[in-house]
Motif scaffolding. Structure first.
Motif, PDB file in Angstrom:
ATOM      1  N   ILE A 165       0.817  -1.215   0.000  1.00  0.00           N
ATOM      2  CA  ILE A 165       0.000   0.000   0.000  1.00  0.00           C
ATOM      3  C   ILE A 165       0.854   1.271   0.000  1.00  0.00           C
ATOM      4  O   ILE A 165       0.693   2.113  -0.896  1.00  0.00           O
ATOM      5  CB  ILE A 165      -1.026  -0.019   1.151  1.00  0.00           C
ATOM      6  N   PRO A 166       1.775   1.447   0.951  1.00  0.00           N
ATOM      7  CA  PRO A 166       2.578   2.677   0.887  1.00  0.00           C
ATOM      8  C   PRO A 166       3.469   2.740  -0.351  1.00  0.00           C
ATOM      9  O   PRO A 166       3.700   3.821  -0.898  1.00  0.00           O
ATOM     10  CB  PRO A 166       3.407   2.648   2.174  1.00  0.00           C
ATOM     11  N   VAL A 167       3.932   1.593  -0.822  1.00  0.00           N
ATOM     12  CA  VAL A 167       4.748   1.573  -2.038  1.00  0.00           C
ATOM     13  C   VAL A 167       3.916   2.030  -3.236  1.00  0.00           C
ATOM     14  O   VAL A 167       4.386   2.810  -4.074  1.00  0.00           O
ATOM     15  CB  VAL A 167       5.371   0.182  -2.262  1.00  0.00           C
ATOM     16  N   ALA A 168       2.670   1.582  -3.307  1.00  0.00           N
ATOM     17  CA  ALA A 168       1.788   1.998  -4.412  1.00  0.00           C
ATOM     18  C   ALA A 168       1.491   3.496  -4.332  1.00  0.00           C
ATOM     19  O   ALA A 168       1.463   4.184  -5.364  1.00  0.00           O
ATOM     20  CB  ALA A 168       0.494   1.192  -4.376  1.00  0.00           C
ATOM     21  N   ILE A 169       1.307   4.007  -3.135  1.00  0.00           N
ATOM     22  CA  ILE A 169       1.053   5.440  -2.967  1.00  0.00           C
ATOM     23  C   ILE A 169       2.280   6.249  -3.388  1.00  0.00           C
ATOM     24  O   ILE A 169       2.171   7.245  -4.115  1.00  0.00           O
ATOM     25  CB  ILE A 169       0.637   5.751  -1.509  1.00  0.00           C
ATOM     26  N   LEU A 170       3.454   5.820  -2.942  1.00  0.00           N
ATOM     27  CA  LEU A 170       4.691   6.500  -3.343  1.00  0.00           C
ATOM     28  C   LEU A 170       4.903   6.417  -4.855  1.00  0.00           C
ATOM     29  O   LEU A 170       5.347   7.383  -5.482  1.00  0.00           O
ATOM     30  CB  LEU A 170       5.886   5.902  -2.609  1.00  0.00           C
ATOM     31  N   ASN A 171       4.572   5.278  -5.443  1.00  0.00           N
ATOM     32  CA  ASN A 171       4.680   5.110  -6.889  1.00  0.00           C
ATOM     33  C   ASN A 171       3.750   6.083  -7.614  1.00  0.00           C
ATOM     34  O   ASN A 171       4.122   6.660  -8.637  1.00  0.00           O
ATOM     35  CB  ASN A 171       4.362   3.662  -7.270  1.00  0.00           C
ATOM     36  N   GLY A 172       2.560   6.276  -7.083  1.00  0.00           N
ATOM     37  CA  GLY A 172       1.638   7.250  -7.674  1.00  0.00           C
ATOM     38  C   GLY A 172       2.197   8.662  -7.616  1.00  0.00           C
ATOM     39  O   GLY A 172       2.086   9.434  -8.568  1.00  0.00           O
ATOM     40  N   GLY A 173       2.825   8.995  -6.490  1.00  0.00           N
ATOM     41  CA  GLY A 173       3.466  10.298  -6.373  1.00  0.00           C
ATOM     42  C   GLY A 173       4.621  10.450  -7.350  1.00  0.00           C
ATOM     43  O   GLY A 173       4.782  11.501  -7.989  1.00  0.00           O
TER      44      GLY A 173
END
Length: 127
Positions: A14-22
């Motif tokens: 989840i945090p990796v996907a959020i960071l990837n979106g950023g």
């Protein structure tokens, strides 16, 4: 019990996907343009999901069987879809907007990300 233990790994996505979106929005789009930022971001996230699985899953669950790996992958796939729809609908997106991500012709590699989520446990078992 192994599926419950595997949720620790899935939660790391989840945090990796959020960071990837950023990364996609603030870096890749400026460098590559909108047309290429989305597929590159999908590939980056897929690689990250695989690496997280490879690094963590065998350490958390010592005696993984192929059956465990398939069950974990299926569980992760269902959780990922549920999470994406839950957050997306709560965020004001419509179901048709969310389903549009499943069309790779738009440049969105969401299906690759789901396939990676599903198959990563099985692939690390074969390594």
């Amino acid at each position: 019990m192994n599926i419950l233990k595997s949720l620790i790994v899935w939660l790391c996505f989840i945090p990796v996907a959020i960071l990837n979106g950023g990364l996609r929005e603030y870096v890749l789009t400026k460098i590559l343009g909108e047309k290429w930022a989305l597929p590159v971001s999908g590939i980056i996230l897929s690689v990250c999901i695989f690496l997280i699985t490879w690094l963590l899953l065998p350490r958390i669950i010592k005696a993984l069987t192929f059956k465990d790996c398939w069950m974990i992958g299926i569980c992760w796939g269902v959780l990922t879809i549920a999470f994406e729809f839950g957050v997306g609908l709560e965020g004001g997106n419509t179901a048709s907007e969310l389903l549009a991500a499943y069309n790779p012709l738009t440049g969105n590699l969401w299906l690759l990300i789901l396939a990676t989520t599903l198959l990563s446990p099985v692939l690390i078992k074969t390594m």
